[in-house]
Write an enzyme that holds these catalytic residues in place. Sequence first.
Site, short mmCIF file in Angstrom:
data_model
loop_
_atom_site.label_atom_id
_atom_site.label_comp_id
_atom_site.label_asym_id
_atom_site.label_seq_id
_atom_site.Cartn_x
_atom_site.Cartn_y
_atom_site.Cartn_z
N ASP A 165 13.36 -8.56 -99.43
CA ASP A 165 13.39 -8.58 -100.90
C ASP A 165 12.98 -9.95 -101.40
O ASP A 165 12.89 -10.92 -100.65
CB ASP A 165 14.80 -8.21 -101.41
CG ASP A 165 14.82 -7.83 -102.88
OD1 ASP A 165 13.73 -7.71 -103.49
OD2 ASP A 165 15.93 -7.65 -103.43
N LYS A 166 12.73 -9.98 -102.70
CA LYS A 166 12.35 -11.23 -103.38
C LYS A 166 13.27 -11.37 -104.58
O LYS A 166 13.69 -10.38 -105.16
CB LYS A 166 10.89 -11.07 -103.86
CG LYS A 166 10.29 -12.26 -104.53
CD LYS A 166 10.10 -12.27 -106.04
CE LYS A 166 10.04 -11.11 -106.91
NZ LYS A 166 9.91 -11.41 -108.35
N HIS A 167 13.58 -12.62 -104.93
CA HIS A 167 14.33 -12.85 -106.17
C HIS A 167 13.68 -14.00 -106.92
O HIS A 167 13.30 -15.00 -106.31
CB HIS A 167 15.80 -13.18 -105.86
CG HIS A 167 16.62 -13.38 -107.10
ND1 HIS A 167 17.08 -12.32 -107.86
CD2 HIS A 167 17.02 -14.50 -107.75
CE1 HIS A 167 17.74 -12.78 -108.90
NE2 HIS A 167 17.74 -14.11 -108.85
N SER A 168 13.56 -13.84 -108.21
CA SER A 168 12.95 -14.89 -109.03
C SER A 168 13.99 -15.46 -109.98
O SER A 168 14.87 -14.74 -110.45
CB SER A 168 11.80 -14.27 -109.83
OG SER A 168 11.47 -15.09 -110.94
N THR A 196 13.20 -7.27 -114.85
CA THR A 196 12.51 -6.16 -114.18
C THR A 196 13.11 -4.82 -114.58
O THR A 196 12.41 -3.84 -114.80
CB THR A 196 12.60 -6.37 -112.66
OG1 THR A 196 11.94 -7.59 -112.36
CG2 THR A 196 11.96 -5.25 -111.88
N ARG A 226 31.72 -19.30 -116.36
CA ARG A 226 30.79 -20.44 -116.34
C ARG A 226 29.97 -20.49 -117.63
O ARG A 226 29.72 -21.56 -118.20
CB ARG A 226 29.84 -20.33 -115.15
CG ARG A 226 30.49 -20.62 -113.81
CD ARG A 226 29.63 -20.14 -112.67
NE ARG A 226 28.29 -20.73 -112.71
CZ ARG A 226 27.19 -20.16 -112.20
NH1 ARG A 226 27.26 -18.99 -111.62
NH2 ARG A 226 26.04 -20.76 -112.27
N SER A 259 25.97 -17.65 -106.57
CA SER A 259 25.87 -16.49 -107.46
C SER A 259 24.67 -15.61 -107.09
O SER A 259 24.81 -14.40 -106.88
CB SER A 259 25.76 -17.00 -108.90
OG SER A 259 25.39 -15.96 -109.76
N LYS A 316 24.78 -11.60 -104.46
CA LYS A 316 24.26 -10.27 -104.78
C LYS A 316 23.18 -9.85 -103.76
O LYS A 316 23.10 -8.70 -103.36
CB LYS A 316 23.71 -10.28 -106.20
CG LYS A 316 24.83 -10.44 -107.22
CD LYS A 316 24.36 -10.79 -108.59
CE LYS A 316 24.09 -12.26 -108.76
NZ LYS A 316 23.88 -12.73 -110.12
N LYS A 317 22.36 -10.82 -103.35
CA LYS A 317 21.30 -10.50 -102.39
C LYS A 317 21.88 -10.22 -101.01
O LYS A 317 21.40 -9.35 -100.29
CB LYS A 317 20.28 -11.65 -102.34
CG LYS A 317 19.47 -11.76 -103.63
CD LYS A 317 18.49 -10.60 -103.75
CE LYS A 317 18.11 -10.31 -105.17
NZ LYS A 317 17.24 -9.13 -105.33
#
Length: 441
Positions: A83-86, A123, A171, A186, A190-191
């Site tokens: 997967d990718k996260h931005s 997304t 936060r 954080s 999730k990932k």
Amino acid sequence: MFLPQEIIRKKRDGVMLSQQDIQQFVAGITDNSVADSQIAALAMAIYFNGMELEENVHLALAMRDSGRRMHWKDLNLPGPIVDKHSTGGVGDVVSLMLGPMVAACGGFVPMISGRGLGHTGGTLDKLSAVPGYNPFPDPELFRKVVKEVGVAIIGQTSDLAPADRRFYATRDVTATVESIALITASILSKKLAAGLDVLVMDVKAGSGAFMPTMQKSIELAERIVKVGNGAGVATTALITEMSQPLASTAGNSIETREAVRYLKGDERNPRLHEVTMALCAQMLIGGKLASDEADARAKLQAALDSGRAAEIFGRMVTALGGPADFLENYDRHLAPAPIVRPVFADKTGFVGAMDTRGIGMAVCALGGGRRLASDELDFRVGLSQFVELGQNISKDTPLMMIHAADEASFEDAARRVKAAIRIDEIAPATLPQVYQIIRGE
Ligand code: URA
């Protein structure tokens, strides 16, 4: 006995927290036995004193374990879970193409995406513009789509890393979002809960980025790579350009349309193409689906040229409830805005700089983003045909097209985007699309 104040005191005084301290505190966040005031105090202590790498790994893992963890082993998939996260940006529609492209090359992509945050698009919102698309399938359908199609892009459910939701909310109202250690834990919680083998992070730098400076973007990327690898996921990060919108469009339906046209080869914004290819390539290399960058790019190009990536996107949309003919008839399914008109530059010269955050806020003000979590989106609105940094323009060159619901919002967006674009007498230096690739040791 577990006393949250003792853990806060340790962090306040610069003493390293043990794995047990962190696990107990996070369990207390999850079961509400720790008060909001105590979460706020620990967050502020971490903001000032930071965390050692080891503490940061323990925090990410404890937050991962606060809810459901996904497992893929029992499916015996013939490829890695990637997967990718931005960190988010404006016109960052990469995920919609990247998921199907990587799936076409043998990866399995269970992508848990988010809604738009502030000036950045999400997304999940872009895909929600597709009629019938269900971003919250039950876990069995999600697994089935990942297994059979190779990619499923869905929204985050409340059972994934629930400690993060409470921690983040605290936060957000205590000026402690901007801690590298806390952002890292954080994002990764999730990932990690998604059960990945490989993660590629896209950390943006520039006027539309979440991190305020290049140095902070690099710092975050380095920390995520170290903690991700420390937590058992092969993690790589790219620092990519966000001094102007990445795609040719910004807005939910319009970006989804651009993604489909990209996959079908009807139009490919070169900057968007470069960032997408660079991220996909690292996913293939990390997942051992390609031997090096050249091999990965050749495979990805073949997946685009053969139409296989586009076909996979179409199958994903249909499997999650969208129209069976979306790929062919996307224009019929994506409603246009009532007003689509250009806004012109007042000056002749070169596009010298953009306040990309301001451009993202213009999309938000048009109704394409939320000011409150409860706001309904207007998927039709947004911006398209952006001028680019360095472009030579005159007074009658459109800066972009504005897609608005009514005249008043058109005028407001026109004022905002004109204020966000600086016209100079000399052309600015050309910026690279990928500044740096940060790999684990
Ligand atoms: N995005 C996240 O998911 N968490 C943060 O802390 C910041 C951005």
